[in-house]
Design a protein around this motif. Structure first.
Motif, PDB file in Angstrom:
ATOM      1  N   ASP A  68       0.925  -1.683   0.119  1.00 24.61           N
ATOM      2  CA  ASP A  68       0.123  -0.374  -0.416  1.00 24.61           C
ATOM      3  C   ASP A  68       0.908   1.329   0.274  1.00 24.61           C
ATOM      4  O   ASP A  68       1.434   1.360   1.203  1.00 24.61           O
ATOM      5  N   THR A  69       0.942   1.849  -1.538  1.00 27.27           N
ATOM      6  CA  THR A  69       1.913   3.177  -1.290  1.00 27.27           C
ATOM      7  C   THR A  69       1.493   4.395  -0.901  1.00 27.27           C
ATOM      8  O   THR A  69       1.879   5.393  -1.312  1.00 27.27           O
ATOM      9  N   THR A  70       0.341   4.205   0.164  1.00 27.66           N
ATOM     10  CA  THR A  70      -0.218   5.812   0.775  1.00 27.66           C
ATOM     11  C   THR A  70       0.838   6.744   1.288  1.00 27.66           C
ATOM     12  O   THR A  70       1.540   5.924   2.136  1.00 27.66           O
ATOM     13  N   GLY A  71       1.463   7.756   0.799  1.00 27.34           N
ATOM     14  CA  GLY A  71       2.246   8.523   2.138  1.00 27.34           C
ATOM     15  C   GLY A  71       3.489   8.310   1.175  1.00 27.34           C
ATOM     16  O   GLY A  71       4.711   8.922   1.719  1.00 27.34           O
ATOM     17  N   GLY A  72       3.409   7.349   0.434  1.00 28.90           N
ATOM     18  CA  GLY A  72       4.697   7.257  -0.025  1.00 28.90           C
ATOM     19  C   GLY A  72       6.003   6.897   0.460  1.00 28.90           C
ATOM     20  O   GLY A  72       6.908   6.964   0.963  1.00 28.90           O
ATOM     21  N   PRO A  73       5.789   5.347   1.258  1.00 33.57           N
ATOM     22  CA  PRO A  73       7.539   4.893   1.723  1.00 33.57           C
ATOM     23  C   PRO A  73       8.489   4.516   1.111  1.00 33.57           C
ATOM     24  O   PRO A  73       7.931   3.861   0.161  1.00 33.57           O
ATOM     25  N   GLY A  74       9.202   4.065   1.364  1.00 28.53           N
ATOM     26  CA  GLY A  74      10.805   4.292   1.289  1.00 28.53           C
ATOM     27  C   GLY A  74      10.966   2.794   1.574  1.00 28.53           C
ATOM     28  O   GLY A  74      10.811   2.444   2.468  1.00 28.53           O
ATOM     29  N   PHE A  75      11.446   1.933   0.320  1.00 31.64           N
ATOM     30  CA  PHE A  75      12.219   0.649   0.712  1.00 31.64           C
ATOM     31  C   PHE A  75      13.506   1.102   0.156  1.00 31.64           C
ATOM     32  O   PHE A  75      13.903   1.463  -0.537  1.00 31.64           O
ATOM     33  N   GLY A  76      14.511   0.222   0.111  1.00 31.47           N
ATOM     34  CA  GLY A  76      16.240  -0.496   0.385  1.00 31.47           C
ATOM     35  C   GLY A  76      16.949   0.717   1.790  1.00 31.47           C
ATOM     36  O   GLY A  76      16.882   2.122   1.521  1.00 31.47           O
ATOM     37  N   PHE A  77      17.600  -0.134   1.940  1.00 32.03           N
ATOM     38  CA  PHE A  77      18.435   0.430   3.119  1.00 32.03           C
ATOM     39  C   PHE A  77      19.606   1.252   2.692  1.00 32.03           C
ATOM     40  O   PHE A  77      19.808   1.887   3.859  1.00 32.03           O
ATOM     41  N   GLU A  78      19.946   1.488   1.626  1.00 31.29           N
ATOM     42  CA  GLU A  78      20.658   2.365   1.107  1.00 31.29           C
ATOM     43  C   GLU A  78      20.144   3.878   1.532  1.00 31.29           C
ATOM     44  O   GLU A  78      20.769   5.104   1.775  1.00 31.29           O
ATOM     45  N   ARG A 205       1.844  11.640  -3.354  1.00 32.69           N
ATOM     46  CA  ARG A 205       0.872  11.543  -4.834  1.00 32.69           C
ATOM     47  C   ARG A 205       1.048   9.518  -5.270  1.00 32.69           C
ATOM     48  O   ARG A 205       0.497   9.278  -5.141  1.00 32.69           O
ATOM     49  N   ASN A 206       1.672   9.265  -3.298  1.00 30.89           N
ATOM     50  CA  ASN A 206       1.513   8.266  -2.953  1.00 30.89           C
ATOM     51  C   ASN A 206       1.869   7.290  -3.918  1.00 30.89           C
ATOM     52  O   ASN A 206       1.019   6.459  -4.156  1.00 30.89           O
ATOM     53  N   ILE A 207       3.008   7.840  -4.099  1.00 31.79           N
ATOM     54  CA  ILE A 207       4.045   6.728  -4.989  1.00 31.79           C
ATOM     55  C   ILE A 207       5.124   6.297  -4.020  1.00 31.79           C
ATOM     56  O   ILE A 207       6.005   6.659  -3.341  1.00 31.79           O
ATOM     57  N   GLY A 208       5.509   4.666  -4.147  1.00 29.41           N
ATOM     58  CA  GLY A 208       6.375   4.867  -3.139  1.00 29.41           C
ATOM     59  C   GLY A 208       7.844   4.514  -4.289  1.00 29.41           C
ATOM     60  O   GLY A 208       8.369   4.376  -5.476  1.00 29.41           O
ATOM     61  N   ILE A 209       9.092   4.948  -3.178  1.00 28.90           N
ATOM     62  CA  ILE A 209       9.926   4.902  -3.707  1.00 28.90           C
ATOM     63  C   ILE A 209      10.761   4.093  -3.587  1.00 28.90           C
ATOM     64  O   ILE A 209      10.745   3.351  -2.699  1.00 28.90           O
ATOM     65  N   PHE A 210      11.820   3.578  -3.725  1.00 25.49           N
ATOM     66  CA  PHE A 210      12.389   2.607  -4.367  1.00 25.49           C
ATOM     67  C   PHE A 210      14.260   2.874  -4.218  1.00 25.49           C
ATOM     68  O   PHE A 210      14.503   2.927  -5.573  1.00 25.49           O
ATOM     69  N   SER A 211      14.717   2.108  -3.110  1.00 25.75           N
ATOM     70  CA  SER A 211      16.631   2.435  -3.621  1.00 25.75           C
ATOM     71  C   SER A 211      17.298   1.476  -3.462  1.00 25.75           C
ATOM     72  O   SER A 211      16.619   0.662  -4.863  1.00 25.75           O
ATOM     73  N   CYS A 212      18.479   0.794  -2.340  1.00 26.30           N
ATOM     74  CA  CYS A 212      18.590  -0.524  -3.172  1.00 26.30           C
ATOM     75  C   CYS A 212      19.030  -1.065  -1.375  1.00 26.30           C
ATOM     76  O   CYS A 212      19.348  -0.335  -0.744  1.00 26.30           O
ATOM     77  N   ASP A 213      19.019  -1.289  -1.511  1.00 27.02           N
ATOM     78  CA  ASP A 213      20.012  -2.384  -0.273  1.00 27.02           C
ATOM     79  C   ASP A 213      21.680  -2.707  -1.080  1.00 27.02           C
ATOM     80  O   ASP A 213      22.622  -2.581   0.007  1.00 27.02           O
ATOM     81  N   LEU A 214      21.448  -2.924  -2.001  1.00 34.18           N
ATOM     82  CA  LEU A 214      23.030  -3.064  -2.983  1.00 34.18           C
ATOM     83  C   LEU A 214      22.925  -3.610  -4.142  1.00 34.18           C
ATOM     84  O   LEU A 214      22.045  -3.499  -4.430  1.00 34.18           O
TER      85      LEU A 214
END
Length: 312
Positions: A68-78, A205-214
């Motif tokens: 659920d991307t409400t609020g724009g969660p971020g993923f990836g520990f980088e 905009r309720n869009i999830g943000i992706f970084s990365c772990d590696l």
């Protein structure tokens, strides 16, 4: 900095977390090539969420998580430390900068042979050049987000806020045009550059943000083996993580079959991330993509890979 909140649903487990810490990376950006525009191919036929796998020793998919991307969660520990839903020995495969001839189909073939899934972050211009290839990605059941319209560095001081927003919105609109359906509200910044104002905007905009772990740094690799060795060394050190690769890169396509087998042999399992709902594009940018590229209009239809049933 505004608070970005997101819900992750993994099997019967429900996690609720908030994110407030955002930082910036300093890697360089790439520019997109400019081949002629292509007309969209017909939309792919629906695919089964659990297609039969002909490879008994395939890497497969261990879990499917719905975001659920409400609020724009971020993923990836980088860059984002709040949401840690991966278990030990679990990885998420991600590919940037496509679709591209030869390389993207080769990546799709390797993934299909191992009956596994990934997230693709296409560049909007590339999606408009090769919509038929992006449709192959969707038809194979992979998750599709966006990686801006032209791979511009949104952290460039010469770029205005309006220009940065246009890069984001036209990227999603171009992917929607290419697919004939709205993609997932999943976004990855070029070069992992995260300007705070755009992080805030994506949250609105309720869009999830992706970084990365590696990061594989496959765009710097001169051989496929270099990529394999680099990814395995990093994932063995971390024990799990979101892996950043590029289906635009020839050596990545060459490395992937052996890399997937190495991951399987190392006891790693793939988690597929899907969105609870598709992104809501903005009509003005949908029209801008069509006008700028002189493209025909296509209808908006639900994306086949957006599902409500979570498997494990």
């Amino acid at each position: 900095m505004r608070i970005a909140a997101g819900l992750i649903f993994a099997g019967a487990v429900s996690l609720c977390a908030t994110g407030a810490a955002w930082s910036q990376a300093t890697t360089g950006a790439k520019s997109a090539a400019v081949p002629p525009a292509a007309a969209p191919a017909p939309a792919p036929a629906p695919t089964s969420a659990k297609a039969a796998c002909a490879n008994p020793d395939a890497l497969g998919v261990a879990r499917v998580v719905e975001i659920d991307t409400t609020g724009g969660p971020g993923f990836g520990f980088e860059h984002f430390k709040q949401l840690d839903f991966l278990r030990d020995k679990e990885v998420v495969l991600t590919f940037d900068d496509g679709p591209w001839p030869v390389n993207t189909p080769s990546v799709l073939k390797a993934l299909a042979q191992e009956c596994t899934k990934a997230i693709f972050f296409p560049i909007g211009k590339h999606a408009s050049y090769y919509p038929e290839i992006l449709k192959q990605v969707a038809a194979a059941g992979h998750t599709i987000g966006s990686h801006t319209w032209s791979h511009a560095n949104l952290n460039n001081k010469k770029m205005t806020e309006a220009q940065a927003k246009e890069e984001v919105e036209k990227g999603f609109s171009a992917v929607k045009w290419a697919l004939g359906a709205a993609p997932a509200p999943f976004f990855r910044f070029p070069a992992l550059q995260h300007p705070p104002v755009m992080v805030t905007y994506l949250g609105e905009r309720n869009i999830g943000i992706f970084s990365c772990d590696l990061d594989s740094f496959d765009f710097k690799a001169r051989t496929a083996q270099t990529i394999i060795d680099s990814v395995m060394k990093k994932v063995d050190k971390l024990g799990k993580g979101i892996i950043l690769m590029h289906d635009f890169q020839k050596h990545t396509a060459e490395a992937l079959p052996d890399l997937l087998r190495r991951l399987k042999a190392g006891g790693y399992k793939v988690v597929q991330m899907r969105a609870k709902a598709p992104v809501l594009t903005i009509a003005a940018f949908d029209e801008s993509v069509i006008k700028d590229m002189k493209l025909p209009t296509v209808s908006n239809r639900p994306l086949n890979s957006v599902v409500q049933t979570i498997s494990e």
